[in-house]
Design a protein around this motif. Sequence first.
Motif, PDB file in Angstrom:
ATOM      1  N   PHE A  21       0.833  -1.202   0.000  1.00  0.00           N
ATOM      2  CA  PHE A  21       0.000   0.000   0.000  1.00  0.00           C
ATOM      3  C   PHE A  21       0.868   1.253   0.000  1.00  0.00           C
ATOM      4  O   PHE A  21       1.950   1.277   0.589  1.00  0.00           O
ATOM      5  CB  PHE A  21      -0.899   0.041   1.242  1.00  0.00           C
ATOM      6  CG  PHE A  21      -2.016  -0.956   1.245  1.00  0.00           C
ATOM      7  CD1 PHE A  21      -3.276  -0.616   0.767  1.00  0.00           C
ATOM      8  CD2 PHE A  21      -1.822  -2.241   1.736  1.00  0.00           C
ATOM      9  CE1 PHE A  21      -4.322  -1.528   0.774  1.00  0.00           C
ATOM     10  CE2 PHE A  21      -2.855  -3.161   1.748  1.00  0.00           C
ATOM     11  CZ  PHE A  21      -4.114  -2.805   1.264  1.00  0.00           C
ATOM     12  N   THR A  22       0.333   2.302  -0.628  1.00  0.00           N
ATOM     13  CA  THR A  22       0.882   3.647  -0.482  1.00  0.00           C
ATOM     14  C   THR A  22      -0.254   4.566  -0.058  1.00  0.00           C
ATOM     15  O   THR A  22      -1.425   4.210  -0.161  1.00  0.00           O
ATOM     16  CB  THR A  22       1.491   4.160  -1.797  1.00  0.00           C
ATOM     17  OG1 THR A  22       0.473   4.162  -2.810  1.00  0.00           O
ATOM     18  CG2 THR A  22       2.654   3.299  -2.252  1.00  0.00           C
ATOM     19  N   GLY A  23       0.082   5.769   0.417  1.00  0.00           N
ATOM     20  CA  GLY A  23      -0.944   6.737   0.810  1.00  0.00           C
ATOM     21  C   GLY A  23      -1.599   6.378   2.127  1.00  0.00           C
ATOM     22  O   GLY A  23      -1.306   5.355   2.755  1.00  0.00           O
ATOM     23  N   GLY A  24      -2.528   7.228   2.544  1.00  0.00           N
ATOM     24  CA  GLY A  24      -3.217   7.001   3.809  1.00  0.00           C
ATOM     25  C   GLY A  24      -2.306   7.270   4.992  1.00  0.00           C
ATOM     26  O   GLY A  24      -1.169   7.735   4.859  1.00  0.00           O
TER      27      GLY A  24
ATOM     28  N   THR B 144      -2.467  13.234   2.547  1.00  0.00           N
ATOM     29  CA  THR B 144      -3.457  14.018   1.803  1.00  0.00           C
ATOM     30  C   THR B 144      -4.345  13.137   0.937  1.00  0.00           C
ATOM     31  O   THR B 144      -5.348  13.602   0.414  1.00  0.00           O
ATOM     32  CB  THR B 144      -2.753  15.055   0.920  1.00  0.00           C
ATOM     33  OG1 THR B 144      -1.838  14.381   0.037  1.00  0.00           O
ATOM     34  CG2 THR B 144      -1.974  16.048   1.787  1.00  0.00           C
ATOM     35  N   THR B 145      -3.969  11.881   0.763  1.00  0.00           N
ATOM     36  CA  THR B 145      -4.769  10.935  -0.011  1.00  0.00           C
ATOM     37  C   THR B 145      -4.983   9.668   0.791  1.00  0.00           C
ATOM     38  O   THR B 145      -4.205   9.352   1.697  1.00  0.00           O
ATOM     39  CB  THR B 145      -4.084  10.579  -1.341  1.00  0.00           C
ATOM     40  OG1 THR B 145      -2.813   9.971  -1.064  1.00  0.00           O
ATOM     41  CG2 THR B 145      -3.871  11.827  -2.196  1.00  0.00           C
TER      42      THR B 145
END
Length: 306
Positions: free
Chosen positions: A187-190, A195-196
């Motif tokens: 996973f990426t983000g969160g 911001t995403t």
Amino acid sequence: MEKELSAGERIEGVVRLRGGWTSQVRRLDVRGPGGRRALVLRSFVTPFFVRHAEGLLNREAAVLSLLGDTDVPAAALVAVDATARHCDHPSLLMSLLPGTVRVGDDGAGERADLLARQLVRIHRVEVTARNRPRACQAWTSADRVVPPEETRRPELWRRAVDIIRREPPDHRACFLHRDFHPGNVLFTGGGHGATTGPRISGVVDWVETSWGPADLDVAHCATALALLHGVAAGMGFADRYTAAGGSTAGDPRAHLYWRLLDALAYAPDGEKLAVPWRELGRTDLTPDVLTHRLEDYIQALLERYG
């Protein structure tokens, strides 16, 4: 490795990656005239997997090549040495995918929705008769199940084992990852301050890719979620999968067969899944915790589908 590098490139660093238990995985940092890049070397080092490495790694290499033309975020194949002709151990070399494995309870529900949607896309991968993977194989049988020694619900285990003693239900087969669970998804983000929201950036470990019922992949991820985050997380995954557009067996008894066939493979204590999870920080997942979660999960399956 050196045979696969471009002119002027060299390996300037090697980092062991955590989170797996079937193989040793290392990131290889490469530097050359065109700048820096990273590759991943996956090596089978334990005797059991070394014995089976030729079939497993050649299968993974073929699957990675196949997935290159799909929307499934898999690594790109660079090279394979399935018989350890050039390497100390049977190995596969591939591109490095971005992201990290996430096994914390925070955000688990949102990630489960993403897992369900990703699994639907995997099951929709189209293959020809020539490149169809092998038929799926069961990872346990009624005679191999080992219930917890101190269980207070022996009848629960007998009932569950009797269900998988039956012949496998008729099913419509599709392309399966066969080992799809949070430990094999990046996973990426969160996260705090992001911001995403999270997104899946990669799916790894394609050595068990098979042809079989979608229910079996759903069952495997559901078992992992039940052990990792609690029974409710495991029980809800099939609903997330169908809400994302996937289809499971119309007969609840058939679906129950595949769910139990997977769950019982982790009796008595889920240690196969837990060892790499503890490496990633989930030290709360003791054998006692996992034994109780597995038993409660089996009971919940029987109550809902039995």
